[in-house]
Design an enzyme around this catalytic site. Structure first.
Site, PDB file in Angstrom:
ATOM      1  N   SER A   1      36.693  40.803  38.321  1.00  0.00           N
ATOM      2  CA  SER A   1      36.252  41.179  39.656  1.00  0.00           C
ATOM      3  C   SER A   1      36.484  42.655  39.934  1.00  0.00           C
ATOM      4  O   SER A   1      37.442  43.247  39.421  1.00  0.00           O
ATOM      5  CB  SER A   1      37.006  40.350  40.698  1.00  0.00           C
ATOM      6  OG  SER A   1      36.736  40.850  41.991  1.00  0.00           O
TER       7      SER A   1
ATOM      8  N   TYR B   1      44.729  38.179  44.820  1.00  0.00           N
ATOM      9  CA  TYR B   1      43.591  37.867  43.949  1.00  0.00           C
ATOM     10  C   TYR B   1      43.292  39.077  43.053  1.00  0.00           C
ATOM     11  O   TYR B   1      43.128  38.952  41.835  1.00  0.00           O
ATOM     12  CB  TYR B   1      42.395  37.523  44.835  1.00  0.00           C
ATOM     13  CG  TYR B   1      41.079  37.326  44.137  1.00  0.00           C
ATOM     14  CD1 TYR B   1      40.792  36.141  43.470  1.00  0.00           C
ATOM     15  CD2 TYR B   1      40.090  38.310  44.189  1.00  0.00           C
ATOM     16  CE1 TYR B   1      39.552  35.959  42.859  1.00  0.00           C
ATOM     17  CE2 TYR B   1      38.856  38.129  43.587  1.00  0.00           C
ATOM     18  CZ  TYR B   1      38.586  36.953  42.925  1.00  0.00           C
ATOM     19  OH  TYR B   1      37.370  36.782  42.326  1.00  0.00           O
TER      20      TYR B   1
END
Lengths: 245, 440
Positions: A137, A150
């Site tokens: 990501s 995250y």
């Protein structure tokens, strides 16, 4: 010559599913793996009908590290391509307040994917061929207050993929890192995302297929994300720490 | 969020929910009225609701296929294009198809779509063996011509106002190749076009592009395109071995909204002249691949943007056979006189159809599209009046602006539809901006 099998880890995710359809459409047998293998049954039937290829389903728990080696042994064949779409975002505020949740996010995005890719990397290297596709990501490129639990786990995964690529470069095994930016999936369903920055899962799948064909190493799905992240990564820390982004 | 149909007019604010399971859908229904939305290809406000609109694209599994009968069971959110991708190479094709493959099976059933073969095969509903419909109470019912017959019949063409279609069994048609043998005939005016349609009754597919800006002796000059599925023997030697393969074409995308003036009477007139002239020159029989034949506009992704930001409207009516010649003439004269160029003007012969609420009837259907502005809105009112004067009716999947009064004057079935809805407690659970506007 028959095409090599493609293993999808996290096959119930929207991105995993789209990638599976993309490769099945090209005639590859597909191995769908997710925690809830029974829940994949409708998908298996659908995929086999649409693409006329062999589709198998397998129970896979990214967090049950001890099961990973046996999971690979039980596959009908060692896949040619393995795609990891496993991920868990959670709610940042909850992840901050509850360390158990935070650790679960870290393990789901880093430890689990790294473990299964470690096993696969060794077997691919022994065979001398294969491709590992890690869906990481842009959140891993710089920690931000709104998403750093995250993001930090994805940062770990991105670094791991980079290391694997370096190690396996001479062994015939390719490693592709995917930094998709916003994608319209179940994970982001409740967020208001800007349309121009948000890719459909099918776009991610197309980008992965093209990148593998061309032997690319790191891809963003929508090119604009390269620009955005270059700017974000170059803001001096003393300014960045005071920003709300 | 802001949502509209394919014509991008009108735009309404609605919450879009995307359930993934029947349970999640039941929960949405329990919260008050919604409308189901497939891939958003209805032109107007059929699949946009005040409040919440239910996006059905997550219900997109194919469930089973019978190689012997061609019966496909699939969820309502499956795209027609995906059905073709999956089954054409195995020798099966949709029995009826609209002008785009980017529609869902649920949407095709709700609008009871027709294709170029309506005069021979009827509408899509004739090929639906059964559907599973979630009613106002969240209960899922299997409906077919034998079981829950009335509900089945009302749902074909019922515009999603009888419940949410979850699954369907549809019968595909066997084909020998992916190619269509197309015969094009240039026809100098409307009389000649109608004569040619009547003479072409045996053709599987027939449709005419019509120049709606021509006047006088040339009013309604057309290119009639007839089509047959090509047999293996019709193909060139090199293609015979792989009869279901067609060359890959590149897709074009309209990247931005064209300025409002890009399509005006001069550009459309010039285009129409060129197109007709080109058609006369190329008249005769050729082999065309399925995608170019059935879905020429699908090759231009986002073609709805050529009408500019204000969007566009479709006008489509059906006229009974007895009044067709006169009614079509009046419609074309009004369009031509207004100088409102319709870029896409399509004429088609319908066969007989008995149905509860579907659009087609024996006669002719004319479809025109116009950019949204004051002149065209006035013109469409005139076209409504001409249609009513010739006992015609309107296609709800295209409508975005008709009045409730016009609809009622056009179709005696409307009051029965309303009564059926009221008796079933449906208005409290299923409504769209269109159903509100038309008081359905």
């Amino acid at each position: 010559m028959s095409k090599g099998a493609v293993l999808i880890l996290g096959a119930t995710s929207d991105i995993g599913l789209a990638v599976a359809h993309r490769f099945a459409g090209l005639g590859h047998p597909v191995q769908l793996a997710a925690r809830d293998a029974a829940g994949l049954e409708a998908t298996r039937t659908d995929m086999a009908l649409r693409h006329n290829v062999e589709v198998t389903t397998h129970a896979f728990d990214a967090l049950a590290l001890e099961s990973h080696a046996g999971f690979i042994d039980a596959l009908p064949e060692l896949p040619r391509i393995a795609v990891c779409a496993v991920g868990l975002m959670g709610e940042q505020s909850e992840n901050e307040a509850d360390m158990e949740r935070a650790v679960r996010v870290m393990r789901s995005n880093y430890e689990g994917p790294a473990s299964i890719f470690g096993h696969l990397a060794n077997r691919f290297a022994a065979r001398g061929s294969g491709a590992l596709v890690g869906i990481s990501s842009v959140a891993g490129l710089r920690g931000r207050a709104t998403n750093y639990i995250y993001g930090s786990a994805k940062a770990g995964f991105t670094a791991y993929l980079s290391g694997l690529r370096n190690r396996l470069a001479g062994e015939g095994v390719h490693v592709l890192t995917v930094l998709p930016g916003f994608v319209a999936t179940r994970m982001t369903e409740d967020l208001e995302l800007p349309e121009k920055l948000t890719a459909e899962p099918e776009e991610v799948a197309d980008a992965i297929e093209a990148a593998l064909r061309k032997g690319r190493n790191i891809i963003y799905v929508r090119k604009i994300w390269w620009g955005i992240m270059t700017i974000i990564c170059n803001i001096p820390e003393r300014i960045f720490k005071g920003m709300k982004i | 969020m802001k949502l509209s149909g394919w014509g991008r007019y009108p735009v309404h604010t609605t919450a879009l929910c995307r359930p993934r399971t029947p349970e999640a859908l039941q929960a949405e229904l329990a919260d008050g009225p919604v409308i189901a939305r497939g891939n958003g290809r209805a032109y107007g406000d059929s699949a946009v609701a005040q409040g919440r609109t239910v996006q059905m694209r997550h219900f997109s599994h194919m469930i089973s296929f019978d190689d012997a009968t061609g019966v496909l069971v699939a969820e309502a959110g499956v795209l027609l294009g995906d059905v073709i991708t999956a089954f054409l190479s195995r020798g099966w094709f949709p029995p009826v198809t609209p002008g785009t493959k980017f529609v869902t099976l649920g949407g095709m059933i709700a609008a009871d779509v027709h294709g170029k073969n309506h005069h021979k095969d009827g509408s899509f509903g004739s090929f639906v063996d059964w559907i599973e419909l979630m009613g106002p109470d969240g209960v899922i019912k299997r409906c077919s011509p034998r079981r829950n017959k009335e509900l089945f019949e009302w749902t074909l063409g019922g515009m999603g106002l009888t419940g949410v279609i979850l699954r369907a069994a549809i019968r595909l048609r066997p084909v020998e190749s992916a190619w269509i043998r197309q015969t094009t005939r240039a026809l100098p005016n409307l009389e000649a076009a109608i004569e040619a349609f009547e003479a072409a009754d045996e053709a599987t597919y027939s449709v005419a592009w019509i120049d709606c800006l021509s006047k006088g002796d040339q009013l309604g000059r057309s290119l009639l395109m007839l089509g047959e599925h090509a047999a293996g023997d019709d193909l060139k030697k090199s293609r015979k071995k792989r009869p279901f393969e067609v060359p890959v074409k590149s897709k074009r995308t309209i990247p931005f909204d064209a300025p409002g003036l890009a399509l005006n009477r001069f550009t459309v007139r010039a285009f129409n002249r060129l197109y007709y002239w080109n058609g006369t020159r190329k008249a005769g029989t050729t082999l065309v691949d399925w995608d170019s034949y059935f879905y020429p506009l699908d090759a231009i992704l986002g073609w709805n943007r050529i009408y500019g930001r204000r969007g566009f409207m479709q006008f489509q009516c059906a006229l009974p056979l007895e009044t067709s010649a006169e009614g079509l003439k009046a419609l074309l004269e009004a369009t031509s006189a207004a100088g409102a160029g319709s870029f896409l003007a399509v004429l088609k012969r319908f066969g007989a159809q008995e149905s509860r609420f579907s659009f087609p009837m024996a006669g002719y259907t004319l479809a025109l599209d116009f950019p949204v502005n004051r002149t065209t809105l006035q013109l469409m009112e005139r076209l409504d009046a001409i249609t009513l004067a010739h006992q015609g009716r309107f296609y709800l999947a295209k409508d975005s602006r008709m009045s409730a009064q016009t609809l009622r004057s056009s179709d005696t079935r409307v009051s029965d539809f309303e009564a059926m809805r009221a008796a079933g407690g449906l208005p409290a659970r299923f409504h769209s901006k269109q159903s509100e506007r038309l008081s359905l």
